[in-house]
Design a protein around this motif. Structure first.
Motif, PDB file in Angstrom:
ATOM      1  N   LEU A  61       0.827  -1.206   0.000  1.00 14.35           N
ATOM      2  CA  LEU A  61       0.000   0.000   0.000  1.00 14.35           C
ATOM      3  C   LEU A  61       0.865   1.261   0.000  1.00 14.35           C
ATOM      4  O   LEU A  61       0.546   2.246  -0.690  1.00 14.35           O
ATOM      5  CB  LEU A  61      -0.924  -0.008   1.221  1.00 14.35           C
ATOM      6  N   ALA A 241     -11.397  -2.636  -0.051  1.00 14.46           N
ATOM      7  CA  ALA A 241     -10.712  -1.422  -0.484  1.00 14.46           C
ATOM      8  C   ALA A 241      -9.852  -1.700  -1.723  1.00 14.46           C
ATOM      9  O   ALA A 241      -9.864  -0.936  -2.695  1.00 14.46           O
ATOM     10  CB  ALA A 241      -9.852  -0.871   0.649  1.00 14.46           C
ATOM     11  N   HIS A 242      -9.113  -2.812  -1.673  1.00 13.88           N
ATOM     12  CA  HIS A 242      -8.253  -3.150  -2.812  1.00 13.88           C
ATOM     13  C   HIS A 242      -9.067  -3.463  -4.054  1.00 13.88           C
ATOM     14  O   HIS A 242      -8.724  -3.040  -5.169  1.00 13.88           O
ATOM     15  CB  HIS A 242      -7.379  -4.352  -2.440  1.00 13.88           C
ATOM     16  N   TYR A 286      -8.516   4.000   0.498  1.00 20.45           N
ATOM     17  CA  TYR A 286      -7.722   3.331   1.522  1.00 20.45           C
ATOM     18  C   TYR A 286      -7.736   4.071   2.859  1.00 20.45           C
ATOM     19  O   TYR A 286      -7.469   3.476   3.897  1.00 20.45           O
ATOM     20  CB  TYR A 286      -6.282   3.156   1.040  1.00 20.45           C
ATOM     21  N   ASN A 290     -10.338   1.746   5.521  1.00 23.21           N
ATOM     22  CA  ASN A 290      -9.357   0.934   6.230  1.00 23.21           C
ATOM     23  C   ASN A 290      -9.186   1.474   7.645  1.00 23.21           C
ATOM     24  O   ASN A 290      -8.686   2.583   7.849  1.00 23.21           O
ATOM     25  CB  ASN A 290      -8.019   0.963   5.481  1.00 23.21           C
TER      26      ASN A 290
END
Length: 308
Positions: A61, A241-242, A286, A290
């Motif tokens: 990330l 999120a990814h 993100y 997250n």
């Protein structure tokens, strides 16, 4: 790379069909670019400053945040420069560099998405062996392989594009030096370069998309086997999120290549979405989706407030 050209510069004509909108576009893209840099810098700061985020997932990330700052920086500063009323000219060498780094950073980031998908696959499907499989040497090796693939991809495209002779018109009918905009200016036959470019870009995008689909198919099967709803929710939240970021990255590319009849304005808008807007959205995705990143950002903010 051999240079047969007599041209020393190209003129970027800008975004198609937007004459008279330069001031509005300058303000919009300046804000987006600034937000992209600040958002991704905050995520990188959160990952580096928090020891709890020193894991393979956040290692990737952090690298993604770096690429999301570099990728729009290939095209955006020059675009903002001529939107502000300055010269539209770009040197021959600058055009070569812009095309190379655009494809190098774009393809390397695509490889990074595949590495992140594999990381999530290992974390969910092989949790007990996760730290053994995704040990530091493996993570660094995956990043080096991604950079090597990106460099090779960009070198091939740039070499085939600029080994041709450019001695006629220097008007690039686009907002940056990309292959479809530059090749029509060549005085020699550019059909080979066009075929190589289309094949190379299409094959790499297809392979990367396939690798992501394989990883997430296995992840989906593993999540469905989890008995508790809480467990399924937790597993899905680690990937959401990814997966959202991947859809934002590949969506514009799919739209461009599936157009039955290419539309210059639509192509430019989708390209801008891919070049400038997607890196900004990644920082939002993100940071908002997250919990660990949000907690780390709060700690950074609190420590900064105490230091003041």
């Amino acid at each position: 790379m051999r240079n047969h050209t007599e041209l020393r510069e190209f003129i970027l004509l800008g975004i198609p069909q937007t004459a008279g909108m330069e001031t509005v576009l300058f303000v919009i893209f300046s804000l987006i670019y600034l937000f992209t840099l600040l958002g991704n810098l905050l995520i990188l700061t959160a990952v580096v400053s928090s020891s709890t985020l020193h894991t393979p997932m956040y290692f990737f990330l952090g690298l993604l945040s770096i690429f999301d700052m570099l990728f729009p920086s290939v095209t955006c500063p020059k675009m903002l420069f001529y939107l502000s009323g300055q010269s539209h000219a770009i040197s021959y060498e600058g055009c070569v560099a812009q095309l190379f780094f655009y494809h190098f950073l774009g393809s390397t980031e695509g490889c990074l998405y595949s590495a992140m998908a594999y990381d999530r696959f290992v974390a969910i499907c092989h949790p007990l062996r996760y730290m053994l499989i995704m040990r530091p040497g493996v993570c660094v090796g995956m990043v080096m392989a991604a950079c090597l693939v990106g460099c090779l991809h960009a070198t091939i495209l740039t070499s085939f594009t600029f080994q041709l002779t450019y001695s006629g018109s220097n008007l690039v009918d686009y907002f940056f030096c990309d292959i479809p905009a530059v090749l029509p200016l060549a005085c020699a036959d550019s059909s080979l370069a066009q075929r190589v470019g289309s094949t190379n870009v299409g094959f790499l995008a297809l392979m990367l998309w396939f690798s992501v689909c394989v990883s997430y198919t296995r992840i989906g099967i593993a999540i469905l086997r989890i008995l508790s709803a809480e467990g399924r929710q937790k597993a899905f939240s680690t990937c959401s999120a990814h997966l959202t970021a991947i859809l934002c990255a590949y969506g514009p590319v799919i739209i461009i290549y599936l157009q039955p009849t290419p539309n210059p304005l639509l192509g430019a808008m989708v390209q801008i979405l891919n070049n400038i807007v997607s890196p900004m959205l990644n920082s939002l995705i993100y940071s908002l989706r997250n919990k660990e990143v949000k907690s780390s950002l709060k700690r950074v903010q609190n420590s900064h407030g105490k230091w003041k």
